[in-house]
Design an enzyme around this catalytic site. Structure first.
Site, PDB file in Angstrom:
ATOM      1  N   ASP A   4      66.532 -63.345  26.746  1.00 36.98           N
ATOM      2  CA  ASP A   4      67.113 -62.441  27.784  1.00 36.98           C
ATOM      3  C   ASP A   4      66.608 -62.652  29.148  1.00 36.98           C
ATOM      4  O   ASP A   4      65.887 -61.851  29.457  1.00 36.98           O
ATOM      5  CB  ASP A   4      67.368 -61.057  27.056  1.00 36.98           C
ATOM      6  N   ASN A  61      68.000 -53.448  33.787  1.00 39.81           N
ATOM      7  CA  ASN A  61      67.727 -52.428  32.927  1.00 39.81           C
ATOM      8  C   ASN A  61      66.419 -52.075  32.938  1.00 39.81           C
ATOM      9  O   ASN A  61      65.506 -51.973  31.894  1.00 39.81           O
ATOM     10  CB  ASN A  61      68.228 -52.880  31.353  1.00 39.81           C
ATOM     11  N   HIS A 104      67.791 -66.736  19.576  1.00 39.56           N
ATOM     12  CA  HIS A 104      68.816 -65.690  19.332  1.00 39.56           C
ATOM     13  C   HIS A 104      70.422 -66.184  19.214  1.00 39.56           C
ATOM     14  O   HIS A 104      71.297 -65.611  18.863  1.00 39.56           O
ATOM     15  CB  HIS A 104      68.746 -64.620  20.275  1.00 39.56           C
ATOM     16  N   GLU A 134      60.868 -52.548  20.852  1.00 36.81           N
ATOM     17  CA  GLU A 134      61.842 -52.343  21.929  1.00 36.81           C
ATOM     18  C   GLU A 134      62.646 -51.128  21.363  1.00 36.81           C
ATOM     19  O   GLU A 134      63.107 -50.885  20.259  1.00 36.81           O
ATOM     20  CB  GLU A 134      62.876 -53.334  21.917  1.00 36.81           C
ATOM     21  N   HIS A 186      59.188 -59.018  31.624  1.00 37.54           N
ATOM     22  CA  HIS A 186      59.391 -60.237  31.858  1.00 37.54           C
ATOM     23  C   HIS A 186      58.859 -60.530  33.217  1.00 37.54           C
ATOM     24  O   HIS A 186      58.382 -59.525  34.182  1.00 37.54           O
ATOM     25  CB  HIS A 186      61.037 -60.390  32.112  1.00 37.54           C
ATOM     26  N   PHE A 237      73.563 -56.830  32.805  1.00 40.42           N
ATOM     27  CA  PHE A 237      72.488 -56.370  31.690  1.00 40.42           C
ATOM     28  C   PHE A 237      71.326 -56.764  31.743  1.00 40.42           C
ATOM     29  O   PHE A 237      70.591 -56.526  31.159  1.00 40.42           O
ATOM     30  CB  PHE A 237      73.024 -57.130  30.203  1.00 40.42           C
ATOM     31  N   GLU A 268      63.445 -62.226  18.234  1.00 39.38           N
ATOM     32  CA  GLU A 268      64.839 -62.538  17.772  1.00 39.38           C
ATOM     33  C   GLU A 268      64.936 -64.063  17.428  1.00 39.38           C
ATOM     34  O   GLU A 268      65.988 -64.718  17.767  1.00 39.38           O
ATOM     35  CB  GLU A 268      65.919 -61.894  19.093  1.00 39.38           C
ATOM     36  N   GLU A 301      62.277 -67.870  20.724  1.00 41.11           N
ATOM     37  CA  GLU A 301      63.426 -67.152  20.485  1.00 41.11           C
ATOM     38  C   GLU A 301      64.580 -68.137  20.239  1.00 41.11           C
ATOM     39  O   GLU A 301      64.920 -68.956  21.306  1.00 41.11           O
ATOM     40  CB  GLU A 301      63.678 -66.156  21.583  1.00 41.11           C
ATOM     41  N   HIS A 335      59.379 -62.699  26.626  1.00 39.35           N
ATOM     42  CA  HIS A 335      59.028 -62.954  25.549  1.00 39.35           C
ATOM     43  C   HIS A 335      58.481 -64.401  25.233  1.00 39.35           C
ATOM     44  O   HIS A 335      58.927 -65.444  24.801  1.00 39.35           O
ATOM     45  CB  HIS A 335      60.311 -63.033  24.624  1.00 39.35           C
ATOM     46  N   ASN A 352      77.814 -65.698  31.637  1.00 36.70           N
ATOM     47  CA  ASN A 352      76.993 -64.625  31.955  1.00 36.70           C
ATOM     48  C   ASN A 352      77.107 -63.381  31.221  1.00 36.70           C
ATOM     49  O   ASN A 352      78.026 -63.266  30.711  1.00 36.70           O
ATOM     50  CB  ASN A 352      76.818 -64.546  33.344  1.00 36.70           C
TER      51      ASN A 352
END
Length: 865
Positions: A214, A602, A425, A530, A364, A599, A469, A423, A398, A595
């Site tokens: 993400d 955060n 996901h 998380e 991140h 999001f 994930e 990941e 991650h 996209n």
């Protein structure tokens, strides 16, 4: 000398690129790469290390929309690149005007069709016109004759996503696994004088199927590039462990040092020497054959060791040397170790024998103008703000971060869950496609191995995470087995299934769910890797989580998602020398598709590291000390595990009606101190006590006197009517309203129970009534959780209220009403003769299935002037 050559068949050679695409073949993880190894020299000493030549700076650069449009022979020595543009290395090409940043979370930014990353996507996707863009880099390197007598190793700290390397027109090798270093022995490719170094980077590769995090999808050479000029016989790797015994009175130090001979002749009488804590131990080799690598074992002890923890990050500096037959130091590295023990005992996670709670955050690697390249100063700012917020646990979500971050965590004291770059996901959480496909097993293992081998010597690392994930199945089991093989002193973690993890993860629980799941799990400790999604106005119920966590010894802790907003500066999009607005862009702002909009916004901090208001809520809830009033005393509750309350000084302030009347240091007796009531008897309201716990000594992350914990106590309550006139205005009934007459005007309550008129000295103070209101607009966090849908009955609950009665009771007006959601509401109005108004609301539910109240209160509108 060992090299990695991972191909579908050994008969394949580097020239196979012409027939096959290495970057769409999961069996090809690297060509001619050297083995992964520990960080040899502390990153803070890289600039002073004589073996390191930095190649960071401006490189020549050309960008192509797809592999077919790239310059296929740009690496040739006679190929003229003088007209190419310039780009900063390290850095991402999208933040420097080439290509499009793409922000997506779960969806792959290319058409999912493993291992292909060039299959045709929807026509409105960025990847439709830009089908795996290629960045071609060129720089020139001067090499002396003396350097050619050494072993020359080219080091890339991180390249996203896959790349080929040429030197002087000759292909050296290939690499993927974006977030881990790639190294090549280039001794035989360099010559005296000027050398051409050419790198071809592919935006996506089959490795991208394991890099579906993400985040902004950015590309290029985004970490340091170095030429290591090393002795022909040198230290290839070393792992040092420092684990205390059962009663922590003694620590055994074990060092495994790999010595490598890259020369053409055998080397004799070599000694690896570890100098630690005033002692020197060595391990010798009588002979090391040409081309061979051998590991030397050494042991030492530290009596009565000072233990490393996030609270007391005591480090033992050590030096590691390689000496030849004459005793001459051939090679020298500086590092440090921390003595600690990490263990899982039944349902309890322990550090140094204590049931430590991890007050965590996910982070991140992100910078608003340089993207995935994060400089040292920003790392230091991040860690300083974390420590000041009482965060003691960092999850490198991650993927592995740059090495300097771990050194800071070692020195300043932060527990780290170090996460592998894995990941998938886009195939679903805990998917079987990537977890069970045998073609991808070695790719999974490679990411676990690179993680542990590089960061093994950092005492801050307490958990190895297999990723986030991703898949479940044999590939994850193989990854788990490799991590356990490489390190038995720190447990592995994985979120997708507890069979691959020493801890049981339950992500994004409610406080009640966290409590119940921890009760159900009886075999392992529980963690929320998380939780508390920090988007918009958030963290409102953080204390509720920690009441649960502190009450259950089996709950290890939790990590907030996440640390910093992943916004990109407007300067990334608009290249201008003129001043720009300090706005930050998110998904879709670059025309990127697919996209996930905003999001990525955060975090606890803005992209420029300005703390958001909820940062301070985290600071308060995470504080290691709590204060409890017991009569005329304040008791200190210590949530530290290795630090006594005497390590802080305590300062008290007393305020009367907002005015400071006394301030003094508290005198501690045991775990209590007396409330410093002011000498003058302040019998009038309001009286407040503020308590502060301050650092006695400066630390690398805060000055002396920095407040690490605080609390406020109400010693005497405020009285609403204090200072108002004593006389009550008496209401009277008019045709449809109840009217209070005051000295300077009037207050009117209508038959709906709303305050419709407030006149002061002939001026109407209201533009719209004061009335109950229970609705609020969604913020981004709530929108993602379908907040408006779940709470929809409240949208017009006040508007559709049923008034049962509006009556006069003495000097008050009382309005009784029913709300359509299933609740009774009573409003009581009291007015003083000077015009002061008091409104009391009493809410009593009559139904048991009422949805969450979005907001409880009243609203009015005032004239603009």
């Amino acid at each position: 000398m060992k090299k990695i050559l991972t191909l579908t068949a050994l008969v394949l050679s580097i020239s196979a690129q012409a027939q096959t695409r290495d970057w769409e073949n999961p069996a090809v993880l690297g060509i001619n790469k050297l083995p992964y190894h520990a960080t040899l020299q502390l990153p803070s000493k890289w600039k002073a290390c004589k073996e390191i030549v930095s190649l960071d700076g401006e490189w020549l650069f050309r960008w192509s929309r797809n592999p077919e449009e790239r310059q296929t022979d740009f690496y040739r020595e006679d190929y003229d690149v003088s007209s190419w543009g310039k780009i900063k290395v390290p850095g991402n090409w999208q933040t420097q005007g080439y290509g499009t940043p793409i922000y997506t979370n779960i969806d792959y930014p290319f058409q999912r069709n493993r291992p292909s990353v060039t299959s045709e996507p929807p026509k409105d996707w960025t990847a439709y016109e830009n089908r795996n863009p290629v960045g071609q880099y060129v720089t020139y390197l001067d090499v002396t004759k003396a350097m050619l007598s050494k072993n020359l190793i080219l080091h890339f700290g991180g390249v996203h996503s896959a790349f080929y390397l040429w030197i002087n027109g000759r292909q050296v090798g290939y690499s993927q696994n974006s977030m881990s270093p790639a190294e090549f022995d280039v001794t035989g490719y360099l010559r005296e004088g000027k050398n051409k170094l050419a790198v071809e980077v592919y935006r996506w590769s089959d490795g991208s199927y394991l890099e579906d995090q993400d985040m902004w999808r950015l590309s290029g050479i985004f970490r340091e590039v170095q030429l290591w000029v090393r002795p022909l016989v040198h230290i290839a790797d070393y792992h040092v462990t420092a684990v205390p015994d059962k009663d922590y009175s003694r620590a055994e130090i074990k060092a495994a040092v790999s010595l490598c001979n890259t020369g053409s002749r055998a080397a004799g009488s070599l000694q690896a020497v570890l100098r630690l804590n005033g002692r020197e131990v060595s391990g010798g080799l009588k002979q090391l054959a040409a081309g061979d690598t051998t590991t030397v074992q050494m042991t030492s002890v530290i009596d009565r060791p000072q233990l490393w923890s996030a609270e007391t990050p005591h480090l033992y500096p050590f030096t590691l040397e390689l000496r030849d037959a004459d005793g001459t130091v051939v090679e020298h590295f500086d590092y440090h170790l921390g003595v600690k023990k990490v263990e899982v005992v039944g349902e309890v996670f322990k550090i140094n024998g204590r049931n430590v709670k991890l007050r965590g955050v996910n982070r991140h690697d992100h910078h608003p103008t340089t993207g995935r390249w994060v400089d040292d100063a920003t790392y230091e700012l991040d860690l300083r703000l974390m420590k000041q917020a009482n965060i003691n646990f960092l999850r490198t979500s991650h993927y592995p971060d740059r090495e300097y971050l771990y050194e800071l965590c070692d020195r300043w004291g932060i527990y780290v869950m170090d996460e592998a770059n894995q990941e998938s996901h886009g195939y679903g959480y805990a998917n079987h496609e990537m977890g069970e496909d045998p073609a991808w097993q070695q790719a999974h293992v490679d990411r676990g191995e690179s993680l542990v081998k590089r960061d093994f010597n950092h005492p801050c690392v307490i958990l190895w995470s297999l990723g986030n994930e991703g898949g479940v199945g044999p590939n994850i089991q193989a990854m788990y087995d490799k991590v356990r093989e490489l390190d038995t002193t720190r447990p592995p973690f994985y979120d997708c299934h507890p069979r691959y993890s020493a801890l049981h993860d339950f992500g994004y629980p409610t406080p009640d769910k966290l409590r119940s799941e921890a009760i159900k799990e009886t075999a392992k400790p529980m963690i929320a890797r998380e939780y508390a999604h920090a988007m918009g106005n958030s963290m409102g119920n953080l204390q509720e989580y920690w009441d649960v966590i502190y009450a259950d010894s089996s709950i290890v802790g939790a990590a907030i998602w996440d640390w910093v907003d992943q916004g990109l500066s407007e300067k990334v999009k608009v290249k201008s020398e003129e001043p720009l607005h300090s706005s930050f862009l998110y998904g879709g702002d670059f025309g990127d598709k697919p996209n996930l909009d905003a999001f990525c916004i955060n975090g606890l901090l803005a992209p420029d590291r300005t703390p958001h208001p909820h940062y301070y809520e985290v600071q308060y809830v995470y504080q290691p000390l709590q204060f409890v009033q017991e009569g005329d005393s304040i008791r200190i509750v210590n949530r530290n595990y290795f630090t006594g309350i005497d390590q802080y000084e305590y300062y008290c302030e007393v305020y009367h009606n907002g005015e400071l009347v006394t301030g003094e240091l508290a005198r501690i007796h045991g775990d209590k101190f007396g409330i410093p009531y002011p000498y003058y008897p302040y019998n009038e309201p309001e009286l407040l006590l503020n308590v502060y716990a301050r650092l006695r000594r400066a630390t690398p992350w805060a000055e002396e006197g920095f407040v690490v914990a605080r609390e406020q106590f109400v010693l005497k309550l405020e009285e609403f009517w204090y200072g108002a006139s004593e006389g009550n205005a008496m209401p009277r009934k008019s045709a449809d309203d109840m009217v209070f007459t005051t000295d300077g005007g009037s207050v009117t309550i209508d038959r709906t129970g709303a305050l419709t008129s407030w006149i002061v000295d002939g001026t109407q103070m209201l533009q719209a009534p004061l009335e109950p209101y229970f609705w609020k607009p969604e913020n981004d966090n709530q929108h993602a959780a379908h907040f408006a849908e779940r709470t929809a009955p409240w949208r017009d609950a006040a508007k559709n209220r049923t008034v049962k009665s509006v009556r006069i009771s003495g000097h008050q007006v009382i309005a009784v009403m029913a709300l359509p959601v299933g609740a009774d509401l009573t409003l009581t109005y009291t007015v003083k003769t000077d015009g002061s108004i008091k409104v009391e609301m009493d809410y009593r539910p009559t139904a048991t299935d009422i949805p969450l109240i979005p907001k409880s209160g009243m609203r009015l509108r005032l004239p603009a002037d």
